[in-house]
Design an enzyme around this catalytic site. Structure first.
Site, short mmCIF file in Angstrom:
data_model
loop_
_atom_site.label_atom_id
_atom_site.label_comp_id
_atom_site.label_asym_id
_atom_site.label_seq_id
_atom_site.Cartn_x
_atom_site.Cartn_y
_atom_site.Cartn_z
N LYS A 1 -0.37 -7.63 -8.77
CA LYS A 1 -1.51 -7.40 -7.86
C LYS A 1 -1.06 -7.55 -6.39
O LYS A 1 -1.43 -6.76 -5.52
CB LYS A 1 -2.62 -8.42 -8.20
CG LYS A 1 -3.75 -8.52 -7.20
CD LYS A 1 -4.64 -7.32 -7.18
CE LYS A 1 -5.74 -7.45 -6.14
NZ LYS A 1 -6.48 -6.23 -5.90
N SER B 1 -7.80 -12.92 -6.83
CA SER B 1 -6.45 -12.58 -6.34
C SER B 1 -5.86 -13.84 -5.72
O SER B 1 -6.33 -14.28 -4.66
CB SER B 1 -6.53 -11.48 -5.27
OG SER B 1 -7.20 -10.35 -5.76
N LYS C 1 -5.83 -11.64 3.42
CA LYS C 1 -5.48 -12.70 2.46
C LYS C 1 -4.41 -12.21 1.48
O LYS C 1 -3.45 -12.92 1.18
CB LYS C 1 -6.73 -13.14 1.68
CG LYS C 1 -6.44 -14.23 0.68
CD LYS C 1 -7.49 -14.34 -0.41
CE LYS C 1 -7.32 -13.27 -1.45
NZ LYS C 1 -8.12 -13.50 -2.66
#
Ligand code: NAD
Length: 295
Positions: free
Chosen positions: A170, A95, A239
């Protein structure tokens, strides 16, 4: 077909096991020797650097913690680009931010290597079961070539658009997960303080307009049991919210709710909860107010 994978952590080790189960010859590398050992025992072939992986494999997957590490694995002296050759395909399943992926795709292109982003949703359970949702950015022709490999790893596999668009969707998804989990935690504590039973709140909200994935996945199995060790770590959620905030700044998009949600995860990290599941954010309020929402 020779496949390579760099990053054999919580996700990468299960993805490697599934690639091996599906008959692929798999070259593996991680900075942690024990992580390599675990996959070698399953039939993986040990490599000493990302460069060696790129020299041996036709298709290389990366499953790494963040963009900074992906970029160093790509561009380092012993990196993937140093060992790469024309006609190869690199698939980054970590990611990361779309702008980083586009930068890596540009560097790969100079060597005639096709680069795709293919981040996943479904967590460690989905990685183990081979049922991940995979969001792909890249050329349609290359997508068709790599689809059988991705089918060893996931069930819902979709080409979103150009390189970086998998990362973008995402980020949008995980913004929603992180924000809804933070909102759910404060809502449950409010309900408890207002005299409601946790089970009653869960049962009513489950069939009302406040329901969410966070409610169904995190309340009975994590919050009610007080078990926060497995699942999706707060550090990774933090994150992912940072990726949303960073991307939004680049695009000039205000994200007030996401910024607030990120601060809640920051508080949880300060409390030492970074490795625990995202549902452990509820402990920020529980500790502050001296209550516990348990079933
Ligand atoms: P992890 O930290 O468990 O694994 C990362 C692995 O990369 C580790 O084994 C580490 O040793 C290795 N590594 C670090 N630096 C390296 C380097 N320079 N060279 C080679 N190997 C290196 O992380 P994870 O949970 O497997 O997550 C991987 C990616 O997948 C992340 O980008 C994460 O955001 C994403 N993701 C994770 C989950 C989840 O539930 N854990 C779910 C969806 C997506």
């Amino acid at each position: 077909m020779q496949v390579g994978i760099v990053g054999l952590g919580a996700m990468g080790k299960h993805m490697s096991a599934n690639l091996l189960k599906n008959g692929y010859t798999l070259h593996v590398y991680d900075v942690v020797p024990e992580a390599i050992e675990e996959i070698v025992r399953l039939g993986g072939l040990r490599c000493s650097s990302p460069k060696e992986i790129a020299q041996k494999a036709d298709i290389v997957i990366t499953m790494l913690p963040n963009a900074q590490i992906v970029e160093s694995v790509m561009t380092g002296d012993n990196g993937l680009l140093a060992g790469g050759r024309e006609g190869q395909i690199f698939i980054d399943m970590s990611s990361v931010a779309p702008h980083s992926t586009k930068k890596m795709a540009g560097l790969a292109d100079k060597k005639g290597i096709k680069y795709m982003d293919a981040p996943v949703s479904g967590g460690v359970t989905g990685a183990e079961a081979g049922t991940l949702t995979i969001m792909v950015g890249g050329d349609e022709e290359i997508f068709k070539k790599v689809k059988p490999i991705l089918e060893s790893l996931g069930k819902n596999i979709r080409l979103i658009g150009e390189v970086g668009s998998g990362d973008a969707v995402k980020i949008v998804n995980n913004l929603l997960l992180g924000s809804s989990m933070a909102a759910l935690a404060e809502a449950l504590v409010l309900g408890l303080k207002a005299g409601l039973k946790p089970e009653t709140m869960y049962e009513v909200i489950k069939s009302s307009s406040g329901r969410s994935y966070a409610l169904e996945a995190k309340v009975p199995d994590f919050i009610f049991k007080g078990e926060f060790k497995k699942g999706f770590p707060i550090d990774l959620q933090y994150k992912d919210l940072e990726l949303a905030v960073e991307t939004a700044k680049n695009l000039g998009v205000p994200l007030p709710m996401t910024n607030n949600a990120q601060q809640i995860y920051e508080l949880a990290r300060v409390k030492g909860l970074g490795r625990e599941d995202i549902s452990a954010v509820i402990k920020v309020w529980e500790d502050m107010l001296g209550v516990q929402v348990r079933g």
